[in-house]
Design an enzyme around this catalytic site. Structure first.
Site: not given
Ligand code: NAP
Length: 246
Positions: A14, A16, A63, A89, A141, A154, A156, A187
């Site tokens: 993730g 990208s 993944v 991630n 998270s 999520y 769980a 975030i």
């Molecule tokens: P995001 O902007 O939606 O980006 C998600 C990333 O994960 C993208 O690069 C996507 O790539 C990749 N991805 C999704 N499913 C995938 C799969 N099956 N295989 C490989 N890559 C996959 O998310 P984010 O907010 O940056 O979150 C990143 C991490 O932080 C996540 O684990 C999320 O649960 C955690 N988190 C986020 C927050 C928040 O407030 N944003 C808070 C707590 C935790 P593609 O689009 O190319 O598939």
């Protein structure tokens, strides 16, 4: 800052977009060569090309597919080198209240957020054990610590990541492989872009620092956990949440 990860290879799932792109950038700034992973190949390659330094590469992989995760690690090792740092991630949300939560959405979230991390850890473990060094950082998270109405799947998956983190830390410590998790609060990324102004205001009022974080807030902590400064830290869940959970 020192380039404390010079000569290291980091794989960021993730990587990208959003937090993962911030992590990829931070690790590249620390001198690592970064394998940037996403489902979309073009986006992963573009992200890799945007990083400072050389030797980075983008790869497409879902993944949640165990065979694809295994093949990915072989591809990365063949083209960039053995993986020293794994950052799990990649994550998705499929929110709904319990009574409306479909099996499909329960399974999808568990498959990516939890099984995806397991597939990647299993794929890098043999090499790390042989070399007697390695670092794994899982991005969970705060919802995995405190739960959240409307996010049973999520929460769980993220609580599961905490159990996985501690078990991996215990199992691999004798081989000098460390495993920790960062638990972000809210975030600003595509994932939180769906919240309306009122929801953002309500949430901000529950954050002692009074604001959402940005990807670098999480990325700097991952860089620290990946580096030699955290050499005596393993099995920990570190909240990066503006003080939400304390
Ligand atoms: P995001 O902007 O939606 O980006 C998600 C990333 O994960 C993208 O690069 C996507 O790539 C990749 N991805 C999704 N499913 C995938 C799969 N099956 N295989 C490989 N890559 C996959 O998310 P984010 O907010 O940056 O979150 C990143 C991490 O932080 C996540 O684990 C999320 O649960 C955690 N988190 C986020 C927050 C928040 O407030 N944003 C808070 C707590 C935790 P593609 O689009 O190319 O598939």
């Amino acid at each position: 800052m020192d380039k404390e990860l010079e000569g290291q290879v980091a794989l960021v799932t993730g990587g990208s977009r959003g937090i993962g792109l911030g992590i990829s950038r931070s690790l590249a700034e620390a001198g690592a060569r970064v394998a940037v992973i996403g489902r979309n190949a073009d986006r992963a390659r573009e992200a890799a090309a945007s990083l400072p330094g050389t030797g980075h590469e983008g790869f497409a992989c879902d993944v949640s597919d165990p065979e694809a995760a295994k093949a990915l690690v072989s591809d990365v090792e063949a083209s960039i080198g053995a993986v020293n740092i794994l950052v799990n991630n990649a994550g998705i949300t499929r929110d709904n209240i319990l009574l409306r939560l479909k099996d499909e959405h329960w399974n999808e979230v568990l498959a990516t957020n939890l099984s995806g991390a397991f597939h990647m850890i299993r794929a890098v473990t043999r090499g790390m054990m042989k070399r007697r060094e390695g670092v794994i950082v899982n991005v969970s998270s705060v919802v995995g610590l405190i739960g959240n109405a409307g996010q049973a799947n999520y929460a769980a998956s993220k609580a599961g990541l905490h159990g996985l983190t501690k078990s991996v830390a215990k199992e691999l410590a004798s081989r000098n492989v460390r495993c920790n998790a960062v638990a972000p609060g809210f975030i600003t990324t595509d994932m939180t872009a769906e919240l309306n102004e009122q929801q953002v205001a309500d949430l901000q009022s529950q954050i002692p620092l009074g604001r959402f974080g940005a990807p670098p807030d999480v990325a700097h902590v991952v860089r620290f956990l990946a580096g030699p400064g955290a050499g005596y830290i393993t099995g920990q869940i570190l909240a990066v949440d503006g003080g939400m959970v304390m």
